[in-house]
Design an enzyme around this catalytic site. Sequence first.
Site, PDB file in Angstrom:
ATOM      1  N   LYS B 221     -15.076 -26.888 -41.768  1.00 24.16           N
ATOM      2  CA  LYS B 221     -15.965 -27.882 -42.374  1.00 24.16           C
ATOM      3  C   LYS B 221     -17.062 -28.341 -41.417  1.00 24.16           C
ATOM      4  O   LYS B 221     -17.009 -28.129 -40.202  1.00 24.16           O
ATOM      5  CB  LYS B 221     -15.141 -29.072 -42.869  1.00 24.16           C
ATOM      6  CG  LYS B 221     -14.516 -28.779 -44.240  1.00 24.16           C
ATOM      7  CD  LYS B 221     -13.826 -29.982 -44.816  1.00 24.16           C
ATOM      8  CE  LYS B 221     -13.465 -29.715 -46.301  1.00 24.16           C
ATOM      9  NZ  LYS B 221     -12.591 -30.760 -46.832  1.00 24.16           N
ATOM     10  N   ARG B 255      -4.878 -26.873 -46.253  1.00 22.39           N
ATOM     11  CA  ARG B 255      -5.725 -26.047 -47.120  1.00 22.39           C
ATOM     12  C   ARG B 255      -6.667 -25.259 -46.214  1.00 22.39           C
ATOM     13  O   ARG B 255      -7.477 -25.854 -45.496  1.00 22.39           O
ATOM     14  CB  ARG B 255      -6.498 -26.946 -48.092  1.00 22.39           C
ATOM     15  CG  ARG B 255      -7.365 -26.189 -49.078  1.00 22.39           C
ATOM     16  CD  ARG B 255      -8.023 -27.165 -50.054  1.00 22.39           C
ATOM     17  NE  ARG B 255      -8.896 -26.478 -50.994  1.00 22.39           N
ATOM     18  CZ  ARG B 255     -10.166 -26.172 -50.746  1.00 22.39           C
ATOM     19  NH1 ARG B 255     -10.725 -26.507 -49.595  1.00 22.39           N
ATOM     20  NH2 ARG B 255     -10.888 -25.544 -51.649  1.00 22.39           N
TER      21      ARG B 255
END
Lengths: 163, 286
Positions: B221, B255
């Site tokens: 991210k 995840r």
Amino acid sequence: MRLVIVPSTLALLPEYASIEDPVADLRKAVEGAVAWLVEAAPAAVRGAGPAAKRIGAELLGDARGSGPGLLVVANGSATRTEKAPGHLDDRAVGFDAAIGQALARGDLAALAGLDRALAAQLWAPDVPTLAGLGGFEVTSTQVDYDDAPYGVQYWVVRYECVS
Amino acid sequence: MLRLGRHTFDDDATLMMAIVNRTPDSFYDKGATWAEDKAFDRVAQVVEEGAEIVDIGGIKAAPGAFIDEDEEKERVVGFVARVRAAHPDLVISVDTWRASVGRAVCEAGADVLNDAWGGADPALVEVAAEFGAAIVCTHTGGATPRTRPFRTEYDDVVESAIADTTAYARRAIAAGVDPSSVVIDPAHDFGKNTFHSLELTRRLGEMVATGYPVLVSLSNKDFVGESLDLPVGERLTGTLAATAISALAGARIYRVHEVVETRQVVDMVNTIAGRRLPQRAIRGLA
């Protein structure tokens, strides 16, 4: 009376458990022999040093007593291979073989003559414990385990002895 | 016990949730699994790598072309059915905020509804309840789906994340979702700047202390990229560092894009923490 020999490897202790047991076959043999030992009578522990006594106490659990059974916590050399704890000493395999043959014959008196100075060089601090078993007269013998998976010689042996 | 649809897990289990995009434009893989057979191959690969869960998404999180409900269903429903048939032991999660899509994927065999947009569609919990599916309750700070944060601030981002995700969790349970099927997720980078995501990582233990199992979605991210000034594609090491901190805090579900590396980090951290035994220890013991 019954006498059982098991090795003094710390891998048998629950505080050193892994997800995948590195001594699964040995543990199975040890548990079988100890169950056989204590089905007859309570057993005492004999071993050199606190670790051996701790392992014996762990294996016997509630069946630990003052005898007549005897659990001997001892093994052979720890210098059998280059990856062994004490690295490779060419004399180790022969040294262990002599002990193994005496154990398999039930000839515990033969252990009295073991070379204790050599034993120390071969990282076998339990040998004096084995040498001290000369007074037991064996009437039947069963070898459950005889191997050295990590360069350390282990035996699991069951004896019936003259009381 | 953690119940994810037809599957159950012990309370000390950590789970790898592998991302499988049915999108032409997701930020990391850029459409690598847009073709259905490629996505199906990706599922087989992550199963082989040990993932317990796949998270199938039909709409990228970032702004982009509008995808209506029919198009989203077109992308994911048939695919869920195909994965369900091929991998009966796999937990299937679907990343959607829409109740209508949730209903269709549950009918096709989904186990988890991963609501990355924090309850934007209030009927999603009713679908989870009806089908016995688990639900992931995320924190977005009230962001509209598929929007980027713009000068968003919080008095205390962790307090906000705890308040919103646990409120969502209570709403799900009140709607009939099994309490053992409710997972919370601070949702790094959703409605948050890099400083917020770093603080959530640093204080993740406060979310764990709520008692709900915590899911973290850290993989590649922007907060990792901005922390290290690295583009997508060079963020694995930073992702794994954030993973280690989250594992130490007690996160349960990860995840991820990279299953093998994440599993190793999570297992190593939990072994150090004394929550997991070594795989096979003999050194110094023989």
